[in-house]
Design a protein around this motif. Structure first.
Motif, PDB file in Angstrom:
ATOM      1  N   ASN A 122       4.067 116.278  10.061  1.00 38.12           N
ATOM      2  CA  ASN A 122       3.878 114.926  10.657  1.00 38.12           C
ATOM      3  C   ASN A 122       4.123 114.922  12.224  1.00 38.12           C
ATOM      4  O   ASN A 122       5.161 114.689  12.959  1.00 38.12           O
ATOM      5  CB  ASN A 122       5.360 114.574  10.185  1.00 38.12           C
ATOM      6  N   PRO A 123       2.863 115.118  12.651  1.00 38.25           N
ATOM      7  CA  PRO A 123       2.900 115.239  14.192  1.00 38.25           C
ATOM      8  C   PRO A 123       3.488 113.905  14.959  1.00 38.25           C
ATOM      9  O   PRO A 123       3.217 113.009  14.344  1.00 38.25           O
ATOM     10  CB  PRO A 123       1.512 115.546  14.556  1.00 38.25           C
ATOM     11  N   LEU A 124       3.916 114.096  16.114  1.00 46.89           N
ATOM     12  CA  LEU A 124       4.200 112.732  16.961  1.00 46.89           C
ATOM     13  C   LEU A 124       2.931 111.966  17.259  1.00 46.89           C
ATOM     14  O   LEU A 124       2.259 112.248  18.068  1.00 46.89           O
ATOM     15  CB  LEU A 124       4.861 113.145  17.990  1.00 46.89           C
ATOM     16  N   ASP A 125       2.704 110.890  16.414  1.00 47.63           N
ATOM     17  CA  ASP A 125       1.391 110.256  16.950  1.00 47.63           C
ATOM     18  C   ASP A 125       1.835 108.846  17.441  1.00 47.63           C
ATOM     19  O   ASP A 125       0.704 107.882  17.290  1.00 47.63           O
ATOM     20  CB  ASP A 125       0.708 110.054  15.450  1.00 47.63           C
ATOM     21  N   SER A 126       2.992 108.440  17.735  1.00 48.21           N
ATOM     22  CA  SER A 126       3.421 107.262  18.535  1.00 48.21           C
ATOM     23  C   SER A 126       4.457 107.310  19.161  1.00 48.21           C
ATOM     24  O   SER A 126       5.454 108.185  19.179  1.00 48.21           O
ATOM     25  CB  SER A 126       3.467 106.281  17.409  1.00 48.21           C
ATOM     26  N   LYS A 128       7.011 105.584  18.796  1.00 41.31           N
ATOM     27  CA  LYS A 128       8.170 105.424  18.032  1.00 41.31           C
ATOM     28  C   LYS A 128       8.581 106.678  17.360  1.00 41.31           C
ATOM     29  O   LYS A 128       9.689 106.684  17.240  1.00 41.31           O
ATOM     30  CB  LYS A 128       7.668 104.145  16.940  1.00 41.31           C
ATOM     31  N   ALA A 129       7.534 107.290  17.060  1.00 44.19           N
ATOM     32  CA  ALA A 129       7.885 108.733  16.386  1.00 44.19           C
ATOM     33  C   ALA A 129       8.693 109.502  17.508  1.00 44.19           C
ATOM     34  O   ALA A 129       9.445 110.172  16.869  1.00 44.19           O
ATOM     35  CB  ALA A 129       6.513 109.369  15.969  1.00 44.19           C
ATOM     36  N   ILE A 130       8.678 109.427  18.729  1.00 45.33           N
ATOM     37  CA  ILE A 130       9.243 110.157  19.736  1.00 45.33           C
ATOM     38  C   ILE A 130      10.884 109.517  19.462  1.00 45.33           C
ATOM     39  O   ILE A 130      11.897 110.319  19.617  1.00 45.33           O
ATOM     40  CB  ILE A 130       8.676 110.068  21.136  1.00 45.33           C
ATOM     41  N   SER A 198       6.806 107.119  30.421  1.00 41.75           N
ATOM     42  CA  SER A 198       8.311 107.078  30.006  1.00 41.75           C
ATOM     43  C   SER A 198       8.673 107.710  28.474  1.00 41.75           C
ATOM     44  O   SER A 198       9.723 108.243  28.476  1.00 41.75           O
ATOM     45  CB  SER A 198       8.770 105.759  30.149  1.00 41.75           C
ATOM     46  N   ALA A 199       7.597 107.530  27.600  1.00 41.14           N
ATOM     47  CA  ALA A 199       7.794 108.333  26.368  1.00 41.14           C
ATOM     48  C   ALA A 199       7.867 109.586  26.348  1.00 41.14           C
ATOM     49  O   ALA A 199       8.657 110.495  25.909  1.00 41.14           O
ATOM     50  CB  ALA A 199       6.850 107.883  25.200  1.00 41.14           C
TER      51      ALA A 199
END
Lengths: 370, 370
Positions: A122-126, A128-130, A198-199
């Motif tokens: 489930n790689p970080l793709d947004s 929001k995921a971060i 910033s993310a």
């Protein structure tokens, strides 16, 4: 809503008055002394990935247990960690583990797929995921490794051999978490950096939180030295990007860990020749050099730091005459420097002939006794 | 056996008295002038892999034809070569082809496997395999590309646009031939170097023979400039190894080609920051810089050579504000240098938004008119 105020008393309690120190006997070993720039009777030697597939003892364990099984079992990790010490008498052990399982505590699903390498399901793709990533204490994902350290440290102490704990650097872990596995060009990672700075900062801060906690706990558990592995930043980033997107976070790690523990810390990266001075500026006691640059360059950029490196791992596949010539070259470049640790420029390869390892250890020892 | 004697007459005939020259009108284009260090009205711009998947016109061709089909068809190659010129008006075209098919004439079997990249079916696995390699004239494997150059050069001339011919460098081709495909650590290639240095020398000499012939014939067919792509040496080799195992052969190529043709030659490599001065010393008119180093470093190492580079290809995936900032950085580093060609630091990525390409071309033009 009332503001949370931090009182002077609380500030004091956040500033540990007593640093965690390492075993005083191990402090006097040639490995630890060299890390701290002190002169030693012989050049210390160990190899990155020294517990690995080139050893029959290791392959026998892995024939019965998956990579993650070994990492999660303190007994198996401890056994594998001891194998190269028992076989070759290296001057330091490194705990058998991997940089990626730390991500699982944060909410990422990791698997090691034979022939394909590590994969994140489930790689970080947004962004929001971060923001959904957790920053739990290291025990949540790394209890097995911390227990393995507790188990193996006394056994190593009996052999007067220090144990190295380690952690992946924030960029390297972030790139796995974003790409979902290894990468050639790190397009997604860099697109995130450039598009959502910033993310990126929030992700790096979360990783630093988890990494600092994990590194400190490895010393508490019995490690006498630490190493940060930044394997991918150099392949991916320009000097300007390194300074903007990586250096602040690596610097935080070295500073935060050093505030809490009094153990030597190795700053290792590969492919960072275009800005090795900026890598060194992040901190640590020892600058790791990959094999691509002459070791003298690393000494020039290391300033007060000790230097570790940098035999090409593939030299160990060559005939002895050629291998010896290359060891001689490395030793000649390190000549006259106190803070020096002999190592490979990256991990040892699975198809390395075992006799070349023994011969290299013996030869480096005999040369430095001269 | 009687010794073969080369008479002075024969020596003379081996030394071409008349060099092949390029079209005198194209000689005055800003791309060629910049390659030769002359001042121009604007900074010339082209992108490595500018004919590629990011363009819908290219994808439409590739939907119907395999990579090798396009390379082997002069009409399709010519069409694909023109696509980015027609769309963006780049200052130079590069013939659509690939570095690997040249190996097929020597006896290697090549296939492009979707998702896996290029594969050599019968990789060089012994010194005998090296000795069995042929060194035929370039037409044997590259007739399609030479014909494509003949076909497209007049069309480009009508647009006053020079065409670049190219070739993979000996190390890069040797590593594919030995590993059988892409590689992470080049273990087999380097083991061969270190274990059988004379076989390595024979292999490199054979490659140089074929490469020089191919490069010269590309100029004869209508190319106005050349580029040598050494994509992998930097990832694989230390400075000492580069000097011993690569530099002599790259140097031979630049010298031998320059003896026969009077066209600018670009010396491009990646990841060679630890020894860029040694790369530059091989020869050529233009030093290509990847994106990892500040462009000012490349100018410092280039001496009298012009410099080409070095926007990070991934910057083209970023929002315009960030992309513009990065273009500004590159242009600022090139400020005041006559011999400068704007390019990416490596090939453009397939997922690059087309509008960012147009905007970059327009912006570089507008800035250099100021």
């Amino acid at each position: 809503m009332q503001k949370i105020r931090i009182t002077p008393y609380e500030l004091d309690s956040m500033r540990p008055t007593q640093k965690i120190t390492i075993n005083p006997t191990l402090r006097q070993t040639r490995f630890i002394k060299s890390c701290l720039g002190e002169s030693t009777d012989q050049t210390p030697i160990w190899f990155m990935r020294q517990a690995g597939r080139y050893m029959a003892e290791y392959r026998a364990i892995r024939a019965k247990h998956s990579m993650l099984d070994v990492i999660n079992s303190p007994e198996l990790s401890a056994e594998v960690t001891m194998q190269p010490i028992n076989a070759f008498g290296f001057d330091a052990a490194i705990i058998f583990s991997d940089i990626l399982p730390l991500l699982t505590g944060m909410g990422l699903k990791l698997d090691f797929i034979p022939g394909k390498g590590p994969q994140i399901e489930n790689p970080l793709d947004s962004t929001k995921a971060i923001d959904m990533l957790a920053t739990p204490p290291a025990e949540v994902s790394m209890q097995g490794t911390l227990d393995a350290i507790k188990l193996v440290a006394p056994e190593l102490e009996a052999k007067n051999t220090p144990l190295i704990g380690f952690c992946g650097a924030p960029f390297t872990l972030a790139s796995y978490a974003i790409e979902g596995g290894g990468s050639k060009v790190y397009a997604k990672t860099k697109a995130l950096m450039y598009t959502h700075p910033s993310a990126w900062q929030r992700l790096m801060d979360k990783l630093v939180t988890v990494q600092v906690d994990y590194l400190v706990k490895q010393v508490k558990a019995g490690a006498s030295a630490l190493q940060l592995f930044d394997s991918w930043a150099g392949a991916a980033l320009s000097k300007a990007d390194y300074i903007q997107y990586v250096q602040p976070y690596n610097t935080k790690i070295f500073a935060a860990v050093k505030r809490q523990v009094d153990a030597p810390f190795i700053n290792f990266s590969t492919g960072t020749h275009a800005y090795l001075e900026d890598v060194a500026a992040c901190g640590g006691d020892v600058l790791g050099a990959d094999w691509r640059m002459p070791l003298s360059n690393a000494f020039a950029k290391a300033g007060d730091m000790a230097v570790m490196g940098n035999l090409d791992p593939i030299a160990l596949l060559a005939p002895w005459r050629e291998l010896r010539y290359r060891i001689d070259q490395v030793l000649a470049e390190a000549e006259g420097h106190d803070g020096y640790i002999f190592n490979l420029g990256h991990g040892i390869l699975p198809n390395t002939p075992i006799e070349n390892v023994q011969r290299t250890v013996d030869y480096v020892r005999s040369k430095s006794r001269e």
